[in-house]
Enzyme design. Structure first.
Site, PDB file in Angstrom:
ATOM      1  N   ASP A  30      39.192  34.481  45.522  1.00 46.73           N
ATOM      2  CA  ASP A  30      39.357  33.874  44.181  1.00 46.73           C
ATOM      3  C   ASP A  30      37.980  32.864  43.778  1.00 46.73           C
ATOM      4  OD1 ASP A  30      40.630  33.219  41.757  1.00 46.73           O
ATOM      5  OD2 ASP A  30      41.859  31.657  42.819  1.00 46.73           O
ATOM      6  N   HIS A  47      32.010  38.354  39.515  1.00 47.04           N
ATOM      7  CA  HIS A  47      32.527  39.466  40.136  1.00 47.04           C
ATOM      8  C   HIS A  47      31.496  40.270  40.870  1.00 47.04           C
ATOM      9  CE1 HIS A  47      36.148  38.629  38.340  1.00 47.04           C
ATOM     10  NE2 HIS A  47      36.047  38.988  37.264  1.00 47.04           N
ATOM     11  N   LEU A 141      37.309  48.613  62.685  1.00 48.16           N
ATOM     12  CA  LEU A 141      37.835  47.675  61.763  1.00 48.16           C
ATOM     13  C   LEU A 141      38.578  48.195  60.690  1.00 48.16           C
ATOM     14  CD1 LEU A 141      37.907  44.559  60.359  1.00 48.16           C
ATOM     15  CD2 LEU A 141      36.265  45.219  59.050  1.00 48.16           C
TER      16      LEU A 141
HETATM   17  C1  IPE Z   1      44.722  36.464  42.559  1.00 45.49           C
HETATM   18  O1  IPE Z   1      43.881  35.435  41.912  1.00 45.49           O
HETATM   19  C2  IPE Z   1      44.383  37.672  42.715  1.00 45.49           C
HETATM   20  C3  IPE Z   1      43.020  38.026  43.408  1.00 45.49           C
HETATM   21  C4  IPE Z   1      42.370  37.369  44.042  1.00 45.49           C
HETATM   22  C5  IPE Z   1      42.698  39.309  43.180  1.00 45.49           C
HETATM   23  P1  IPE Z   1      44.244  35.064  40.241  1.00 45.49           P
HETATM   24  O2  IPE Z   1      42.914  34.576  39.955  1.00 45.49           O
HETATM   25  O3  IPE Z   1      44.758  36.318  39.935  1.00 45.49           O
HETATM   26  O4  IPE Z   1      45.405  34.218  40.698  1.00 45.49           O
HETATM   27  P2  IPE Z   1      46.218  32.765  39.719  1.00 45.49           P
HETATM   28  O5  IPE Z   1      46.361  33.720  38.395  1.00 45.49           O
HETATM   29  O6  IPE Z   1      45.115  31.780  39.719  1.00 45.49           O
HETATM   30  O7  IPE Z   1      47.302  32.832  40.409  1.00 45.49           O
HETATM   31  C1  IPE Z   2      39.038  36.367  41.709  1.00 49.66           C
HETATM   32  O1  IPE Z   2      38.265  35.706  40.933  1.00 49.66           O
HETATM   33  C2  IPE Z   2      38.703  37.914  41.381  1.00 49.66           C
HETATM   34  C3  IPE Z   2      40.026  38.636  40.718  1.00 49.66           C
HETATM   35  C4  IPE Z   2      41.051  38.120  40.299  1.00 49.66           C
HETATM   36  C5  IPE Z   2      39.750  40.039  40.421  1.00 49.66           C
HETATM   37  P1  IPE Z   2      38.641  35.180  39.351  1.00 49.66           P
HETATM   38  O2  IPE Z   2      38.527  36.221  38.432  1.00 49.66           O
HETATM   39  O3  IPE Z   2      40.025  35.060  39.690  1.00 49.66           O
HETATM   40  O4  IPE Z   2      37.998  33.786  39.088  1.00 49.66           O
HETATM   41  P2  IPE Z   2      38.366  32.659  38.610  1.00 49.66           P
HETATM   42  O5  IPE Z   2      39.726  32.209  39.360  1.00 49.66           O
HETATM   43  O6  IPE Z   2      38.652  32.687  37.144  1.00 49.66           O
HETATM   44  O7  IPE Z   2      37.210  31.649  38.790  1.00 49.66           O
HETATM   45 MG    MG Z   3      41.432  33.373  39.763  1.00 46.97          MG
END
Ligand code: IPE
Ligand code: IPE
Ligand code: MG
Length: 250
Positions: A30, A47, A141
């Site tokens: 995240d 990303h 792995l």
């Molecule tokens: C969780 O992250 C999902 C992934 C890392 C793929 P999110 O950014 O979607 O989670 P929330 O919305 O903050 O709970």
């Molecule tokens: C995690 O990063 C990747 C996915 C959920 C695909 P985010 O896109 O949730 O990044 P933040 O949480 O907005 O910083």
């Molecule tokens: Mg996120």
């Protein structure tokens, strides 16, 4: 009563001095969006940089002797994002699988997909099935990528399947045990989850591995996913080694 939770951690690999290494590590990757925002870049740049962290982490996990690494890449709730961001993420996934498959094979990585990934676009589903098949005999792995994954959805799919099997007389509801239930989860065959890491400072599971995390150690780090590297993984494993796992006993 049978011991439900046998000792999970294996000894450190030869030359390792970081203590017991978890057999199965899962990561909620995240913070890509916030990483980009801090640099005034579009979210997709975060990303893209996140994929570099994926590469580093897979390599480090293999080197450290971790058996299975499960990465949360797209949740069943991430469809709530703007269509353009979803398209960016699917595009990056496509590009990653195409460009990385040879490297994964070279590194001895066996690919698995968890989640209801068959609902992704048909060409992507074919590409993923092909990658899983091509890496099926690798043993260094196991890399499980969670795509269109939600733990509640996984549990519901398992429950529906069991009910169908019970209706057909194939399973007996009265003797169903945890092993039989786990055999219907997406993670069937993976070692028990030892360590769950979430980056970016959020302290929630966001519908990830709710069954499997029952006795996993949880580590939350403020590091944003695109900044995550081998040292962060090593630090998490060292912290894991200092935890006392009791499984409800003494
Ligand atoms: C969780 O992250 C999902 C992934 C890392 C793929 P999110 O950014 O979607 O989670 P929330 O919305 O903050 O709970
Ligand atoms: C995690 O990063 C990747 C996915 C959920 C695909 P985010 O896109 O949730 O990044 P933040 O949480 O907005 O910083
Ligand atoms: Mg996120």
């Amino acid at each position: 009563m049978k011991p439900a939770f046998p000792s999970a951690a294996s000894a450190a690999p030869a030359g390792g001095s970081i203590g017991p290494v978890p057999r199965h590590v899962a990561i909620i990757m995240d913070g890509n969006g916030r990483w980009a925002k801090a640099r005034r870049l579009p979210r997709v740049a975060g990303h893209r940089q996140g994929i570099e962290a994926v590469r580093r982490t897979i390599r480090a996990a293999g080197d450290l002797g971790i058996e299975a690494l499960t990465l949360y890449a797209f949740s069943s709730e991430n469809w709530r994002r703007p269509a353009a961001e979803i398209a960016d993420l699917m595009g990056l996934l496509r590009h990653y699988i195409k460009s990385e498959l040879n490297e994964l094979a070279r590194e001895g990585v066996r690919l698995r997909i968890i989640g209801d990934y068959r609902k992704l676009e048909p060409d992507l589903v074919r590409m993923l099935d092909d990658a899983v098949e091509r890496t099926a005999n690798n043993t260094r792995l196991t890399l499980a990528i969670a795509l269109n994954y939600g733990a509640q959805d996984e549990l519901l799919r398992a429950a529906r399947r069991l009910m169908r099997e019970a209706r057909a007389g194939e399973v007996d509801p009265d003797t169903l045990d945890d092993a039989a239930f786990e055999a219907r989860l997406d993670t069937v065959g993976l070692p028990r989850l030892d360590l769950l890491i979430r980056t970016s400072g959020e302290q929630r599971l966001s519908n990830f591995l709710l069954w499997q995390a029952a006795y996993a150690e949880l580590i939350f780090t403020d590091t944003l996913w695109p900044d995550f590297d081998r040292e962060h993984l090593v630090a998490a494993i060292e912290t894991f080694g200092q935890r006392e796992r009791r499984y409800g006993g003494l």
